[in-house]
Design a protein around this motif. Structure first.
Motif, PDB file in Angstrom:
ATOM      1  N   GLN A   1      10.599   2.802   3.029  1.00 38.91           N
ATOM      2  CA  GLN A   1      11.337   1.999   3.993  1.00 38.91           C
ATOM      3  C   GLN A   1      10.411   1.046   4.747  1.00 38.91           C
ATOM      4  O   GLN A   1      10.863   0.142   5.438  1.00 38.91           O
ATOM      5  CB  GLN A   1      12.099   2.880   4.976  1.00 38.91           C
ATOM      6  N   ASN A   2       9.105   1.235   4.574  1.00 41.11           N
ATOM      7  CA  ASN A   2       8.121   0.347   5.180  1.00 41.11           C
ATOM      8  C   ASN A   2       6.952   0.206   4.206  1.00 41.11           C
ATOM      9  O   ASN A   2       5.899   0.818   4.372  1.00 41.11           O
ATOM     10  CB  ASN A   2       7.641   0.910   6.526  1.00 41.11           C
ATOM     11  N   PRO A   3       7.128  -0.601   3.147  1.00 46.06           N
ATOM     12  CA  PRO A   3       6.124  -0.655   2.059  1.00 46.06           C
ATOM     13  C   PRO A   3       4.787  -1.242   2.445  1.00 46.06           C
ATOM     14  O   PRO A   3       3.781  -0.984   1.798  1.00 46.06           O
ATOM     15  CB  PRO A   3       6.813  -1.514   0.994  1.00 46.06           C
ATOM     16  N   GLY A   4       4.749  -2.047   3.512  1.00 46.99           N
ATOM     17  CA  GLY A   4       3.505  -2.706   3.903  1.00 46.99           C
ATOM     18  C   GLY A   4       3.222  -3.910   3.018  1.00 46.99           C
ATOM     19  O   GLY A   4       3.762  -4.041   1.921  1.00 46.99           O
ATOM     20  N   LEU A   5       2.372  -4.805   3.515  1.00 48.90           N
ATOM     21  CA  LEU A   5       2.052  -6.019   2.771  1.00 48.90           C
ATOM     22  C   LEU A   5       0.604  -6.414   3.026  1.00 48.90           C
ATOM     23  O   LEU A   5       0.206  -6.623   4.176  1.00 48.90           O
ATOM     24  CB  LEU A   5       2.979  -7.162   3.195  1.00 48.90           C
ATOM     25  N   VAL A   6      -0.179  -6.488   1.964  1.00 47.46           N
ATOM     26  CA  VAL A   6      -1.564  -6.945   2.050  1.00 47.46           C
ATOM     27  C   VAL A   6      -1.653  -8.246   1.275  1.00 47.46           C
ATOM     28  O   VAL A   6      -1.434  -8.288   0.067  1.00 47.46           O
ATOM     29  CB  VAL A   6      -2.542  -5.909   1.442  1.00 47.46           C
ATOM     30  N   ARG A   7      -1.939  -9.341   1.958  1.00 47.74           N
ATOM     31  CA  ARG A   7      -1.991 -10.661   1.332  1.00 47.74           C
ATOM     32  C   ARG A   7      -3.405 -10.983   0.853  1.00 47.74           C
ATOM     33  O   ARG A   7      -4.382 -10.497   1.411  1.00 47.74           O
ATOM     34  CB  ARG A   7      -1.543 -11.739   2.326  1.00 47.74           C
ATOM     35  N   ILE A   8      -3.466 -11.827  -0.166  1.00 46.56           N
ATOM     36  CA  ILE A   8      -4.739 -12.297  -0.691  1.00 46.56           C
ATOM     37  C   ILE A   8      -4.983 -13.713  -0.177  1.00 46.56           C
ATOM     38  O   ILE A   8      -4.058 -14.510  -0.029  1.00 46.56           O
ATOM     39  CB  ILE A   8      -4.741 -12.290  -2.225  1.00 46.56           C
TER      40      ILE A   8
ATOM     41  N   PRO B   1       0.792  -1.238   0.000  1.00 48.14           N
ATOM     42  CA  PRO B   1       0.000   0.000   0.000  1.00 48.14           C
ATOM     43  C   PRO B   1       0.823   1.286   0.000  1.00 48.14           C
ATOM     44  O   PRO B   1       0.296   2.342  -0.341  1.00 48.14           O
ATOM     45  CB  PRO B   1      -0.826  -0.118   1.291  1.00 48.14           C
ATOM     46  N   ARG B   2       2.110   1.191   0.368  1.00 47.84           N
ATOM     47  CA  ARG B   2       2.912   2.414   0.472  1.00 47.84           C
ATOM     48  C   ARG B   2       4.076   2.474  -0.516  1.00 47.84           C
ATOM     49  O   ARG B   2       4.943   3.338  -0.385  1.00 47.84           O
ATOM     50  CB  ARG B   2       3.438   2.562   1.910  1.00 47.84           C
ATOM     51  N   ALA B   3       4.135   1.570  -1.484  1.00 43.97           N
ATOM     52  CA  ALA B   3       5.309   1.571  -2.360  1.00 43.97           C
ATOM     53  C   ALA B   3       5.045   0.986  -3.731  1.00 43.97           C
ATOM     54  O   ALA B   3       4.249   0.061  -3.896  1.00 43.97           O
ATOM     55  CB  ALA B   3       6.448   0.783  -1.690  1.00 43.97           C
ATOM     56  N   SER B   4       5.749   1.531  -4.724  1.00 42.78           N
ATOM     57  CA  SER B   4       5.893   0.879  -6.019  1.00 42.78           C
ATOM     58  C   SER B   4       7.072  -0.079  -5.888  1.00 42.78           C
ATOM     59  O   SER B   4       7.923   0.083  -5.012  1.00 42.78           O
ATOM     60  CB  SER B   4       6.180   1.914  -7.113  1.00 42.78           C
ATOM     61  N   GLU B   5       7.139  -1.054  -6.772  1.00 46.59           N
ATOM     62  CA  GLU B   5       8.202  -2.057  -6.683  1.00 46.59           C
ATOM     63  C   GLU B   5       8.767  -2.336  -8.077  1.00 46.59           C
ATOM     64  O   GLU B   5       8.018  -2.487  -9.033  1.00 46.59           O
ATOM     65  CB  GLU B   5       7.651  -3.353  -6.079  1.00 46.59           C
TER      66      GLU B   5
ATOM     67  N   VAL C   1      13.657  -6.339 -16.282  1.00 46.93           N
ATOM     68  CA  VAL C   1      13.049  -5.657 -15.142  1.00 46.93           C
ATOM     69  C   VAL C   1      11.557  -5.461 -15.398  1.00 46.93           C
ATOM     70  O   VAL C   1      11.104  -5.431 -16.544  1.00 46.93           O
ATOM     71  CB  VAL C   1      13.711  -4.290 -14.855  1.00 46.93           C
ATOM     72  N   PHE C   2      10.801  -5.322 -14.314  1.00 51.67           N
ATOM     73  CA  PHE C   2       9.353  -5.126 -14.402  1.00 51.67           C
ATOM     74  C   PHE C   2       8.946  -4.275 -13.214  1.00 51.67           C
ATOM     75  O   PHE C   2       9.542  -4.373 -12.131  1.00 51.67           O
ATOM     76  CB  PHE C   2       8.643  -6.482 -14.358  1.00 51.67           C
ATOM     77  N   VAL C   3       7.937  -3.424 -13.402  1.00 49.06           N
ATOM     78  CA  VAL C   3       7.493  -2.526 -12.343  1.00 49.06           C
ATOM     79  C   VAL C   3       6.059  -2.846 -11.925  1.00 49.06           C
ATOM     80  O   VAL C   3       5.183  -3.037 -12.772  1.00 49.06           O
ATOM     81  CB  VAL C   3       7.567  -1.051 -12.812  1.00 49.06           C
ATOM     82  N   PHE C   4       5.838  -2.894 -10.604  1.00 50.68           N
ATOM     83  CA  PHE C   4       4.498  -3.028 -10.034  1.00 50.68           C
ATOM     84  C   PHE C   4       4.111  -1.662  -9.460  1.00 50.68           C
ATOM     85  O   PHE C   4       4.737  -1.185  -8.503  1.00 50.68           O
ATOM     86  CB  PHE C   4       4.464  -4.059  -8.903  1.00 50.68           C
ATOM     87  N   PRO C   5       3.098  -1.003 -10.012  1.00 54.33           N
ATOM     88  CA  PRO C   5       2.688   0.296  -9.480  1.00 54.33           C
ATOM     89  C   PRO C   5       2.193   0.197  -8.029  1.00 54.33           C
ATOM     90  O   PRO C   5       1.666  -0.829  -7.607  1.00 54.33           O
ATOM     91  CB  PRO C   5       1.555   0.723 -10.421  1.00 54.33           C
ATOM     92  N   LYS C   6       2.354   1.268  -7.326  1.00 55.86           N
ATOM     93  CA  LYS C   6       2.008   1.352  -5.906  1.00 55.86           C
ATOM     94  C   LYS C   6       0.571   0.909  -5.626  1.00 55.86           C
ATOM     95  O   LYS C   6      -0.367   1.351  -6.283  1.00 55.86           O
ATOM     96  CB  LYS C   6       2.202   2.799  -5.435  1.00 55.86           C
ATOM     97  N   GLY C   7       0.436   0.038  -4.650  1.00 54.82           N
ATOM     98  CA  GLY C   7      -0.879  -0.352  -4.154  1.00 54.82           C
ATOM     99  C   GLY C   7      -1.632  -1.365  -4.980  1.00 54.82           C
ATOM    100  O   GLY C   7      -2.707  -1.818  -4.563  1.00 54.82           O
ATOM    101  N   LEU C   8      -1.114  -1.764  -6.159  1.00 54.87           N
ATOM    102  CA  LEU C   8      -1.862  -2.685  -7.017  1.00 54.87           C
ATOM    103  C   LEU C   8      -1.515  -4.143  -6.702  1.00 54.87           C
ATOM    104  O   LEU C   8      -0.371  -4.480  -6.377  1.00 54.87           O
ATOM    105  CB  LEU C   8      -1.579  -2.396  -8.490  1.00 54.87           C
ATOM    106  N   LEU C   9      -2.511  -4.996  -6.827  1.00 54.37           N
ATOM    107  CA  LEU C   9      -2.338  -6.429  -6.618  1.00 54.37           C
ATOM    108  C   LEU C   9      -1.370  -6.974  -7.663  1.00 54.37           C
ATOM    109  O   LEU C   9      -1.539  -6.732  -8.858  1.00 54.37           O
ATOM    110  CB  LEU C   9      -3.695  -7.123  -6.743  1.00 54.37           C
ATOM    111  N   HIS C  10      -0.355  -7.723  -7.211  1.00 58.97           N
ATOM    112  CA  HIS C  10       0.598  -8.293  -8.156  1.00 58.97           C
ATOM    113  C   HIS C  10       1.054  -9.671  -7.718  1.00 58.97           C
ATOM    114  O   HIS C  10       0.813 -10.097  -6.577  1.00 58.97           O
ATOM    115  CB  HIS C  10       1.797  -7.362  -8.361  1.00 58.97           C
TER     116      HIS C  10
END
Length: 225
Positions: A180-187, A118-122, A152-161
């Motif tokens: 520094q603290n991207p957070g993690l929301v699991r499915i 929720p707090r970071a792109s990757e 390389v591949f980019v996951f936009p911030k907050g999107l399910l990947h």
């Protein structure tokens, strides 16, 4: 002039981390210090937006080096994958820099479960093997790409990947996130199971399409109503 893979890899690494340095400016707030390694010895009595800094006179070069990502993780689990994360809590030199990093190892037929930060792109960099990576946008469109070493591949911030191994051998990729603290929301694990009628789970369906790039394909088109 023909360029071999050995000459491409260092350049890919340089490009990868240079891009992520720029990503850092779009994430967490800027530090007002030159650096701010985490004071891991301090008992946290108050909660702030970040972590307490070490006394600058006690900072050493060791605060800015970590070997957390140098070894492969334990992939002997249901997903046949392992992710080792280095945030400011584990790697003190990252504190206040707006960055965190990770290493992911995936065995053949392994998967990284669908999740979101929720707090970071990757951005991920494939070190070895074949990795299929994808994400779902807010309009329920799927974007998926098959990648090899150096891609390389980019996951936009907050999107399910998600990611899974698209080859016949183990794969490894590194990732950097602009927080520094991207957070993690699991499915839910239900994503992996077949339905009551024995149909494929979402991830199994995506694996069946691993040889195909998905460029904004509707979830409804892939999985039905």
């Amino acid at each position: 002039m023909k360029i071999n893979k050995q000459s491409i890899t260092p350049l890919a690494f340089l490009t990868f981390f240079s891009t992520l340095a720029a990503l850092g400016f779009a994430g967490d707030s800027d530090s007002i210090h030159d650096f701010c390694p985490t004071d891991t010895a301090q008992l946290q009595k108050i909660f702030i937006n970040g972590l307490p800094c070490k006394n600058p006179t006690n900072v050493t070069s060791s605060d800015f080096k970590s070997s957390l990502l140098s070894e492969s993780g334990d992939t002997d689990n249901f997903y046949r994958s392992s992710t080792t994360v280095a945030t400011a809590a584990e790697f003190s030199g990252l504190n206040a820099l707006g960055l965190s990093a990770a290493r992911t190892d995936i065995e053949a037929d392994g998967t990284v479960a669908p999740h979101a930060h929720p707090r970071a792109s990757e951005m991920i960099f494939v070190r070895s093997g074949v990795v299929v990576a994808g994400f779902v946008d807010s309009n329920n469109r799927v974007f998926q790409k098959r990648m090899g070493e150096g891609d390389v591949f980019v996951f936009p911030k907050g999107l399910l990947h998600y990611c899974f191994n698209g080859g016949f051998e183990g794969a490894t990729f590194y990732s950097v996130m602009n927080s520094q603290n991207p957070g993690l929301v699991r499915i839910s694990g239900a994503m992996f199971a077949g339905g009551a009628g024995g149909g494929l789970g979402v991830v199994e369906k995506l694996k069946s399409l691993s040889g195909r790039d998905l460029d904004g394909v509707s979830v409804v088109e892939l999985f039905g109503e």
